[in-house]
Design a protein around this motif. Structure first.
Motif, short mmCIF file in Angstrom:
data_model
loop_
_atom_site.label_atom_id
_atom_site.label_comp_id
_atom_site.label_asym_id
_atom_site.label_seq_id
_atom_site.Cartn_x
_atom_site.Cartn_y
_atom_site.Cartn_z
N MET A 1 53.11 -139.90 32.68
CA MET A 1 53.22 -138.81 32.32
C MET A 1 54.12 -137.83 33.00
N LEU A 2 55.01 -137.09 32.30
CA LEU A 2 55.88 -136.28 33.13
C LEU A 2 55.28 -135.17 33.72
N GLU A 3 56.19 -134.68 34.51
CA GLU A 3 55.80 -133.43 35.40
C GLU A 3 55.31 -132.29 34.46
N SER A 4 56.39 -132.08 33.51
CA SER A 4 56.20 -130.91 32.45
C SER A 4 54.90 -131.17 31.40
N GLU A 5 54.33 -132.50 31.24
CA GLU A 5 53.43 -132.83 30.78
C GLU A 5 52.07 -132.51 31.44
N LYS A 6 52.15 -132.78 32.55
CA LYS A 6 50.97 -132.38 33.56
C LYS A 6 50.80 -130.95 33.54
N ILE A 7 51.71 -130.24 33.71
CA ILE A 7 51.58 -128.82 33.90
C ILE A 7 51.08 -128.28 32.80
N LEU A 8 51.51 -128.74 31.46
CA LEU A 8 50.87 -128.14 30.21
C LEU A 8 49.48 -128.80 30.17
N ARG A 9 49.16 -129.96 30.44
CA ARG A 9 47.82 -130.23 30.42
C ARG A 9 47.06 -129.25 31.29
N PHE A 10 47.45 -129.26 32.77
CA PHE A 10 46.92 -128.20 33.47
C PHE A 10 46.43 -126.83 32.84
N GLU A 11 47.58 -126.49 32.22
CA GLU A 11 47.22 -125.01 31.70
C GLU A 11 46.28 -125.01 30.46
N ILE A 12 46.41 -126.06 29.60
CA ILE A 12 45.41 -126.18 28.68
C ILE A 12 43.97 -126.31 29.04
N ILE A 13 43.70 -127.00 30.07
CA ILE A 13 42.55 -127.12 30.79
C ILE A 13 41.72 -125.83 31.40
N THR A 14 42.79 -125.12 32.01
CA THR A 14 42.73 -123.85 32.66
C THR A 14 42.05 -122.90 31.67
N GLU A 15 42.87 -122.70 30.36
CA GLU A 15 42.61 -121.97 29.21
C GLU A 15 41.25 -122.39 28.71
N ILE A 16 40.71 -123.56 28.68
CA ILE A 16 39.56 -124.12 28.15
C ILE A 16 38.31 -123.65 29.27
#
Length: 89
Positions: A1-16
């Motif tokens: 997983m790319l760093e940008s993908e990890k950041i996006l996933r973290f942001e999605i989980i934070t939003e949830i």
């Protein structure tokens, strides 16, 4: 997983994590009103679209119930309701 993908996933989980409380009534009932059901329907789209798994949703749900002093004897029932709603077509 790319760093940008990890950041996006973290942001999605934070939003949830921010939106899960809106799916519960003040006494800890999952989709216990039309408003909380509408909120859960909106959140289901995010969860499904981003392929968020049950372990993450369980962690978020239990964390919310615990922090809100709503982790009562029926917490397993609430988690099962959450799973049934978000992960059943």
């Amino acid at each position: 997983m790319l760093e940008s993908e990890k950041i996006l996933r973290f942001e999605i989980i934070t939003e949830i994590r921010k939106k899960v409380p809106n799916c519960f009534t003040s006494n800890g009932q999952f989709i216990g009103s039309s408003v909380t059901k509408n909120n859960a329907n909106e959140l289901k789209v995010v969860i499904t679209k981003n392929n968020i798994d049950k372990v993450i949703i369980e962690d978020i749900t239990l964390g919310y119930l615990f922090r809100s002093n709503l982790l009562t004897q029926n917490f397993k029932d609430q988690v099962n309701l959450v799973f049934d709603f978000f992960f059943t077509d």
